[in-house]
Design a protein around this motif. Structure first.
Motif, short mmCIF file in Angstrom:
data_model
loop_
_atom_site.label_atom_id
_atom_site.label_comp_id
_atom_site.label_asym_id
_atom_site.label_seq_id
_atom_site.Cartn_x
_atom_site.Cartn_y
_atom_site.Cartn_z
N LEU A 1 1.86 10.52 28.78
CA LEU A 1 1.87 9.14 28.29
C LEU A 1 0.58 8.85 28.11
O LEU A 1 -0.32 8.17 29.03
CB LEU A 1 2.66 8.24 29.06
N THR A 2 0.16 9.30 27.03
CA THR A 2 -1.33 8.94 26.55
C THR A 2 -1.70 9.38 25.02
O THR A 2 -0.67 9.74 24.45
CB THR A 2 -2.36 9.58 27.60
N SER B 1 -2.34 3.76 21.60
CA SER B 1 -1.02 4.76 21.53
C SER B 1 0.00 3.93 21.75
O SER B 1 -0.08 2.72 22.57
CB SER B 1 -1.32 6.12 22.59
N GLU B 2 1.21 4.45 21.46
CA GLU B 2 2.46 3.69 21.45
C GLU B 2 3.48 4.71 21.99
O GLU B 2 3.56 6.02 21.47
CB GLU B 2 3.06 3.09 20.15
N LEU C 1 -6.05 -7.41 15.04
CA LEU C 1 -6.25 -7.27 16.23
C LEU C 1 -7.72 -7.31 16.74
O LEU C 1 -8.48 -6.69 16.09
CB LEU C 1 -5.48 -6.14 17.02
N ALA C 2 -8.04 -7.73 17.99
CA ALA C 2 -9.36 -7.60 18.28
C ALA C 2 -9.90 -6.31 18.49
O ALA C 2 -10.99 -5.87 18.32
CB ALA C 2 -9.52 -8.30 19.66
N ARG C 3 -8.77 -5.32 19.09
CA ARG C 3 -9.32 -3.91 19.26
C ARG C 3 -9.64 -3.40 17.84
O ARG C 3 -10.39 -2.52 17.81
CB ARG C 3 -8.24 -3.21 20.03
N ALA D 1 -4.72 4.38 27.32
CA ALA D 1 -2.98 4.16 27.39
C ALA D 1 -2.77 3.23 28.26
O ALA D 1 -1.69 2.61 27.98
CB ALA D 1 -2.60 5.42 27.93
N GLN D 2 -3.54 2.78 29.30
CA GLN D 2 -3.09 1.68 30.14
C GLN D 2 -3.38 0.37 29.10
O GLN D 2 -2.60 -0.49 29.32
CB GLN D 2 -3.59 1.65 31.40
N SER D 3 -4.50 0.53 28.72
CA SER D 3 -4.88 -0.66 27.83
C SER D 3 -3.97 -0.85 26.56
O SER D 3 -3.88 -2.22 26.41
CB SER D 3 -6.32 -0.52 27.27
N SER D 4 -3.47 0.31 26.24
CA SER D 4 -2.34 0.00 25.05
C SER D 4 -0.98 -0.35 25.46
O SER D 4 -0.16 -0.64 24.67
CB SER D 4 -2.40 1.40 24.37
N GLY D 5 -0.80 -0.14 26.75
CA GLY D 5 0.67 -0.47 27.38
C GLY D 5 1.68 0.66 27.14
O GLY D 5 2.66 0.15 27.10
#
Length: 262
Positions: free
Chosen positions: A91-92, A4-5, A214-216, A31-35
């Motif tokens: 935010l997610t 997510s952005e 991207l790796a993801r 969401a934390q992993s996405s920043g």
């Protein structure tokens, strides 16, 4: 994983135009992993909203907002802060926003768009699903995604084919737009049905070319990674010496050899 952005702040502040008091939720999973929705981003959003004149009644991060049981558990200690809020900003990803909207009786607004990674969209116990459309519509639809709740993925309203609340195509499924109508009515938000939503931008539904490196993306699409390392270049073939040429390493003859003195 769902990537997510954060939405542009102008879009978020437009959602909150009529709401003074806001509670913010973030997710320490995808969401934390996405920043886009970890503790750092929640703190930044609180500061931005405060500077914009909003009163942030409280914040809370949850391990996984896609779990309604976890959401309800985490919010037990925030009842008064939630009561003081006019709306909840989440935010997610789209799944987490829907799970929060289903767990609390408050207007819930999306603070992020979920970006299509082209892979599987995950499996979890909840009924909420995200289409990864890159243009989250959950503000307009009471926190229920029309793209996944409606069998026809209609974004402009019900088709009229439902019978006793059931979809005309999948008769074992509830009509997605009846669910949306009932949710908006329950929360006094039926005026949202008058919103003129922009047509879907289908380019945003497709994986972006830059995401494919991207790796993801590779994790979600094994065998489809586009950034495989190039093989090392083959060694250059050894040059064949010309006939009469001096062997490699031999000193070159001087261009103007000195004359002999007699």
């Amino acid at each position: 994983m769902l990537y997510s952005e954060q939405k542009h702040f102008d879009e978020i502040i437009a959602y909150l135009e009529k709401d003074k008091n806001v509670f913010i939720m973030g997710c320490e999973g995808c969401a934390q992993s996405s920043g886009s929705g970890g503790p750092e981003q929640v703190a930044e959003m609180k500061q931005k909203l405060t500077e914009a004149g909003k009163n942030v009644t409280g914040t809370r991060n949850c391990d996984f907002l896609c779990s309604k049981a976890l959401v309800k558990s985490e919010l037990r200690g925030r009842v008064e802060q939630l009561k003081a809020a006019d709306a909840v900003l989440v935010l997610t990803c789209g799944v987490g926003i829907q799970a929060v909207a289903a767990s609390i009786n408050k207007p819930v607004y999306p603070g992020c768009n979920t970006v299509n990674l082209g892979g599987s969209r995950g499996e979890w116990e909840g009924t909420e699903r995200c289409f990864e459309c890159g243009q989250c519509l959950l503000y307009h639809t009471g926190g229920i995604c029309p793209l996944t709740a409606c069998t026809k993925s209609l974004v402009s309203g019900a088709c009229g084919g439902a019978n006793k609340g059931k979809c005309e195509i999948s008769k074992d499924r509830d009509c997605g737009w009846e669910l949306i109508y009932n949710r908006l009515k329950e929360r006094g938000l039926l005026s949202r049905l008058d919103d003129m939503m922009k047509p879907l931008d289908h380019k945003k539904i497709m994986p972006r070319p830059e995401m494919m490196s991207l790796a993801r993306y590779g994790l979600e699409n094994p065998g489809k990674v586009t950034d495989k390392p190039a093989p090392p270049p083959a060694p250059a073939p050894a040059a064949t010496p010309k006939a009469g040429a001096a062997p490699a390493g031999a000193p070159k003859p001087a261009a103007n050899p000195p004359k002999e003195v007699k």
